[in-house]
Design a protein around this motif. Sequence first.
Motif, PDB file in Angstrom:
ATOM      1  N   ILE A 148      -3.970  -1.164  -0.257  1.00 16.80           N
ATOM      2  CA  ILE A 148      -4.071   0.284  -0.466  1.00 16.80           C
ATOM      3  C   ILE A 148      -5.107   0.468  -1.577  1.00 16.80           C
ATOM      4  O   ILE A 148      -5.000  -0.130  -2.657  1.00 16.80           O
ATOM      5  CB  ILE A 148      -2.728   0.913  -0.871  1.00 16.80           C
ATOM      6  CG1 ILE A 148      -1.708   0.779   0.274  1.00 16.80           C
ATOM      7  CG2 ILE A 148      -2.917   2.395  -1.230  1.00 16.80           C
ATOM      8  CD1 ILE A 148      -0.317   1.294  -0.052  1.00 16.80           C
ATOM      9  N   VAL A 149      -6.127   1.261  -1.277  1.00 20.17           N
ATOM     10  CA  VAL A 149      -7.268   1.400  -2.188  1.00 20.17           C
ATOM     11  C   VAL A 149      -7.479   2.869  -2.542  1.00 20.17           C
ATOM     12  O   VAL A 149      -7.461   3.741  -1.674  1.00 20.17           O
ATOM     13  CB  VAL A 149      -8.555   0.842  -1.521  1.00 20.17           C
ATOM     14  CG1 VAL A 149      -9.748   0.927  -2.470  1.00 20.17           C
ATOM     15  CG2 VAL A 149      -8.347  -0.598  -1.053  1.00 20.17           C
ATOM     16  N   LEU A 150      -7.671   3.129  -3.841  1.00 17.80           N
ATOM     17  CA  LEU A 150      -8.043   4.464  -4.305  1.00 17.80           C
ATOM     18  C   LEU A 150      -9.564   4.545  -4.254  1.00 17.80           C
ATOM     19  O   LEU A 150     -10.264   3.766  -4.912  1.00 17.80           O
ATOM     20  CB  LEU A 150      -7.540   4.691  -5.741  1.00 17.80           C
ATOM     21  CG  LEU A 150      -8.053   5.949  -6.460  1.00 17.80           C
ATOM     22  CD1 LEU A 150      -7.665   7.224  -5.724  1.00 17.80           C
ATOM     23  CD2 LEU A 150      -7.541   5.995  -7.892  1.00 17.80           C
ATOM     24  N   VAL A 151     -10.081   5.462  -3.431  1.00 20.84           N
ATOM     25  CA  VAL A 151     -11.534   5.587  -3.246  1.00 20.84           C
ATOM     26  C   VAL A 151     -12.007   6.855  -3.948  1.00 20.84           C
ATOM     27  O   VAL A 151     -11.714   7.968  -3.508  1.00 20.84           O
ATOM     28  CB  VAL A 151     -11.890   5.633  -1.742  1.00 20.84           C
ATOM     29  CG1 VAL A 151     -13.404   5.633  -1.557  1.00 20.84           C
ATOM     30  CG2 VAL A 151     -11.256   4.468  -0.986  1.00 20.84           C
ATOM     31  N   GLU A 152     -12.711   6.677  -5.059  1.00 22.34           N
ATOM     32  CA  GLU A 152     -13.186   7.821  -5.849  1.00 22.34           C
ATOM     33  C   GLU A 152     -14.623   8.204  -5.495  1.00 22.34           C
ATOM     34  O   GLU A 152     -15.036   9.345  -5.708  1.00 22.34           O
ATOM     35  CB  GLU A 152     -13.076   7.505  -7.339  1.00 22.34           C
ATOM     36  CG  GLU A 152     -11.626   7.302  -7.789  1.00 22.34           C
ATOM     37  CD  GLU A 152     -11.531   6.936  -9.252  1.00 22.34           C
ATOM     38  OE1 GLU A 152     -11.807   7.824 -10.076  1.00 22.34           O
ATOM     39  OE2 GLU A 152     -11.192   5.777  -9.564  1.00 22.34           O
TER      40      GLU A 152
END
Length: 340
Positions: A148-152
Amino acid sequence: MDAKPIYILAIESSCDDTSAAVLCDKKRLSNVVATQKIHEEYGGVVPELASRAHQQNIVPVVHQALAQANIDKKQLSAIAFTRGPGLMGSLLVGTSFAKSLSLGLNIPLIEVNHMQAHILAHFIEEENSKIPSFPFLAMTISGGHTQIVLVEDYFKMQVLGKTLDDAVGEAFDKSAKILGFPYPGGPLIDKYAQFGNPEAFPFPKSKVGDLDFSFSGLKTSILYFIQKQVKENPNFIAENRDDICASIQFTIVNILMSKLKKAVKQTGIKRIAIGGGVAANSGIRKALEDAEKNLGWTTYIPKFEYCTDNAAMIGIVGYLKYKEELFSEQSVTAKARYLI
């Protein structure tokens, strides 16, 4: 005056699919994939055989990609390639070819992280394509990865959770192997699950911290369960095939969704994009569609051809990096382990 179009030739060779694509800016002109059938008889990917097949496939695949795009190699702006993660022998074939071609054509070379590409595949522009806005959460689910990746931003990503052992695609394929299905068995579990009762056989879910995953315990419990049942009734698998598949799929999808819900709660971000081979699974697609209706999420589900390994997703990252002039040196080498 219109800006000059940017043509990217992309090469993907991280595992057992040799792929080449041509993009004009954010639009795909071609996306050719040569799948290696040889691994089916071994029940899994054999690295040595994979790298040999890449050597045989790469020239015709690139030639076909250029022909389908109807452009000459002299029109190319840059060569993008998968640097990693993946099988070292397979990556070396694509890396060496890309380096040689960029040198021969005297155009920039662009390395791409395969996992970033699964996430950024959502930015390929097509008719009716739904493009996520930043920030969003991405779940990459494949045979080798679960994250699970937070993509900013395009290149600002933070891994919030990952598998501690097996990847979700491996859990599907190994469960299928236990049931005697041919490789790759994950799609077969999905196929038979449509006709079964998902609550027929409850399987345990591993308890691991926060947003991380673990699938090795589930795999072991499925193995012991099947062994025990077959001992009592040799026809157990044949008689209960659809229910077993539905129960396995239900459990795995449940694990993925519970972690995603936790990530949404922690970050407050309700834009969710998925990528990777398991993103083709009907169970996870339906669960995301339900979450969109019931939880107010906005979900981004890629076209089937962008779920499995393909060069178009490498090409979109190549284009985005080209715009930022993020080029690689000729000294660049393949990286089997390559973190986001």
